[in-house]
Design an enzyme around this catalytic site. Structure first.
Site, PDB file in Angstrom:
ATOM      1  N   HIS A  92      35.049  41.285  41.346  1.00  0.00           N
ATOM      2  CA  HIS A  92      34.866  39.882  40.716  1.00  0.00           C
ATOM      3  C   HIS A  92      35.103  38.737  42.082  1.00  0.00           C
ATOM      4  O   HIS A  92      35.084  37.418  41.419  1.00  0.00           O
ATOM      5  CB  HIS A  92      36.883  39.206  40.363  1.00  0.00           C
ATOM      6  CG  HIS A  92      36.980  40.262  39.171  1.00  0.00           C
ATOM      7  ND1 HIS A  92      36.837  41.811  38.835  1.00  0.00           N
ATOM      8  CD2 HIS A  92      37.332  39.587  37.827  1.00  0.00           C
ATOM      9  CE1 HIS A  92      36.595  41.811  37.426  1.00  0.00           C
ATOM     10  NE2 HIS A  92      37.111  40.765  36.896  1.00  0.00           N
ATOM     11  N   ASP A 155      46.394  34.650  41.124  1.00  0.00           N
ATOM     12  CA  ASP A 155      46.780  33.943  40.062  1.00  0.00           C
ATOM     13  C   ASP A 155      45.966  35.163  38.958  1.00  0.00           C
ATOM     14  O   ASP A 155      46.725  35.663  37.661  1.00  0.00           O
ATOM     15  CB  ASP A 155      45.508  32.831  38.894  1.00  0.00           C
ATOM     16  CG  ASP A 155      46.183  31.579  39.643  1.00  0.00           C
ATOM     17  OD1 ASP A 155      47.090  31.764  40.443  1.00  0.00           O
ATOM     18  OD2 ASP A 155      45.794  30.806  39.817  1.00  0.00           O
ATOM     19  N   GLU A 266      51.573  24.887  41.336  1.00  0.00           N
ATOM     20  CA  GLU A 266      49.739  24.978  41.225  1.00  0.00           C
ATOM     21  C   GLU A 266      50.439  23.594  40.651  1.00  0.00           C
ATOM     22  O   GLU A 266      50.827  23.172  40.366  1.00  0.00           O
ATOM     23  CB  GLU A 266      49.979  25.820  40.768  1.00  0.00           C
ATOM     24  CG  GLU A 266      49.961  27.611  41.553  1.00  0.00           C
ATOM     25  CD  GLU A 266      48.664  28.319  41.355  1.00  0.00           C
ATOM     26  OE1 GLU A 266      47.761  28.104  40.139  1.00  0.00           O
ATOM     27  OE2 GLU A 266      48.288  29.406  41.618  1.00  0.00           O
TER      28      GLU A 266
END
Ligand code: FAD
Length: 528
Positions: A92, A155, A266
């Site tokens: 990723h 996340d 956040e």
């Protein structure tokens, strides 16, 4: 010519491994026995960014850390000095960080995802021993069965333990517990020399610190001991909207100053309808926030703070009362605060829902020219202005995250690079431009190159003007890396010379040019 030579070297390696290995090899051109040294795959040549596609010459699917050790021992003892090796977790990365052009990619997901839980008694910590190739979602699922969970998250959870520990691993819990690299008790690492070493803050401490945030340069993490805490059942998840940047950041800083009450903070910029909609897929509250985004010539933007409170907070206090006590101190747009209660699992796994939605509309497997930066508090408004000068809200697809972190939750000896701590300011920000570029909607080669050029301009300008540092950094040249590390460069090079002197590991980062030796690292270093 060069490519052909390296291919030949890898083939030679395969042959020599076949001959030298103590294992019994099956004599088939595609099957290299227990070492699973296989021909390259599309996955091994690509990543989430879909920007770079560097094909390795072979792929190793290790069945145990010993397979990795065997490969690296062989390479470091042989004269095949130019063969490189990259550990690939879930792939990723954005800019080919886990790729190895003409080298060998080690698919860490092939390692058995063993997870052993240790539930501490009174005064004793709880932890999990987990494979470096396991994904955080697997650790969450397993630890929740024992009522436990890691303290610090990213996340998105479909990425590997080894992959995030090689960077930092940050999310809304970082202000409270530090990044994931501050929540590791011990590692098992196979160094570039092929040695398997157990390390911790008290045992082989230099390797432990080097590998955390080490961008895969010093060793391959095969096992990690992750700190756990009691898991809450539920989470109160809150969103508040702002139309003023200063008020937004002031409230974020207020929230991170209340770690006894707040568990997660956040925030993001609401640039347009799309960014409001896509960021709200997992947030199951009824929101009647329908802002006026202005006109093309004079756009108006908004900001959203997201915070959460765990339901076990203050056992005798109702979680609603905690949220109320927090929110009365905030200065969001009146009546635009929304809250919802969700299971802890659903809260942590919220990005998976967005992924599923994007996948169903064919928008997951597109280009992702992402840029993440750590920004000193003093420069956060300048950075916002810089972003707005370089991004047009009406055609931005994706999300821009902005949230504060606290410096004292980060160790100073790891390999992570933060903005200079010249000031005594505790707060710094992370800013993530998480952008999608869909070729089917007109963003193909030239458009992608233009977005990358703009991001580089933002990163360079923010570096020079504000002292920002890239997170999950990408620098096209060793000179860029040298500047990135600044005063920490020398230590990084020393660690490289000590743990991976032939520069076998992590070629996709582009920090140490292929084939460098310890001597030339110093030459690169002294050239600046
Ligand atoms: P890979 O991309 O496979 O590898 C990354 C780097 O680590 C490479 O250099 C690789 O060689 C090295 N590496 C991989 N495994 C090992 C190992 N076992 N030992 C040594 N080196 C290794 N990051 C955050 O911090 N917070 C977030 O909230 C966050 N959200 C994200 C959301 C999405 C949708 C995506 C795509 C990424 C997100 N990231 C986030 C970034 C993510 O943490 C990094 O991209 C991370 O590297 C991904 O892990 P991976 O397993 O895919 O690693």
């Amino acid at each position: 010519m060069e490519i052909a030579m390296v291919c030949t070297r890898v083939n030679l390696l395969i042959l020599i491994l076949s001959l030298c290995s103590p294992y019994k090899f099956i004599q088939s051109p595609m099957d290299f026995g227990p070492l699973n040294l296989l021909p390259t795959t599309i996955a091994a040549s690509s990543d989430f960014g879909r920007i770079l596609f560097h094909s390795p010459s072979a792929v190793l699917k290790p069945q145990s850390p010993r397979d990795i050790s065997l490969l690296l021992s062989f390479l470091s003892a042989s004269s095949l000095g130019k063969v490189t090796v990259a550990a690939r977790g879930a792939g990723h990365s954005i800019h080919g960080q886990a790729q190895a052009l003409d080298g060998i990619v080690v698919e860490m997901r092939s390692l058995p995802a063993e997870i052993e839980l240790h539930k501490g008694g009174e005064g004793d910590v709880s932890y999990a021993d987990v494979s470096g190739g396991a994904m955080w979602i697997e650790l969450l699922e397993q630890s929740l069965k024992a009522g436990l969970a890691p303290r610090s998250w990213t996340d998105y959870l479909y990425i590997t333990i080894g992959g995030t520990l090689s960077n930092a691993g940050i999310s809304g819990q970082t202000f409270k517990h530090g990044p994931q690299i501050s929540n590791v008790l011990q590692l098992e690492v196979v160094t570039g020399r092929g040695e398997t070493v157990t390390c911790s803050p008290t045992k082989n401490a230099e390797l432990f610190s080097a590998v955390l945030g080490g961008l895969g340069q010093f060793g391959i993490i095969t096992r990690a001991r992750i700190l756990l805490q009691e898991a809450p059942q539920k989470v109160k998840w809150v969103r508040a909207f702002y139309d003023d940047f200063g008020t937004f950041t002031k409230d974020q800083e207020l929230l991170v100053s209340m770690p006894d009450m707040v568990d997660y903070v956040e925030g993001f910029i609401v640039l347009n309808e799309q960014s409001l909609h896509s960021s709200s897929i997992a947030f199951p509250a009824n929101m009647d926030f329908s802002p006026d985004f202005g006109t093309k010539g004079s756009p108006k933007i908004y900001y959203c703070i997201e915070f959460a409170v765990h339901d076990y907070q203050r056992k005798n206090t109702n979680v609603e009362q905690v949220v109320e006590a927090i929110s009365v101190q905030m200065s969001h747009i009146a009546s635009h605060l929304y809250s919802v209660e969700v299971s802890y699992f659903d809260f942590l796994n919220r990005v998976r829902m967005e992924e599923m939605s994007l996948r169903s509309s064919g928008l997951w497997e597109v280009h992702h020219p992402w840029l993440n930066m750590f920004v000193p508090k003093a420069g956060i408004r300048d950075l916002r202005d810089l972003l707005m000068d370089n991004i047009s809200p009406d055609n931005f697809e994706g999300l821009i995250l902005i949230y504060p972190l606290l410096r004292d939750k980060w160790g100073t000896n790891t390999s992570v690079v933060l903005p200079d701590s010249g000031s005594t300011e505790q707060v710094m920000y992370v800013v993530g431009i998480l952008r999608s570029a869909n070729p089917d909607e007109g963003c193909s080669h030239h458009c992608l190159q233009e977005l990358l050029r703009r991001h580089r301009h933002i990163a360079d300008t923010a570096g020079v003007r504000i002292g920002a540092k890239q997170y999950l950094a990408h620098h096209p040249t060793p000179a860029g890396w040298h500047q990135h590390f600044g005063p920490r460069w020398e230590r990084f090079v020393e660690r490289k010379n000590r743990f991976d002197p032939l520069s076998i590991l992590g070629p996709g980062q582009g920090i140490f040019p292929k084939g460098s030796t310890g001597v030339s690292f110093r030459a690169v270093s002294s050239a600046f």
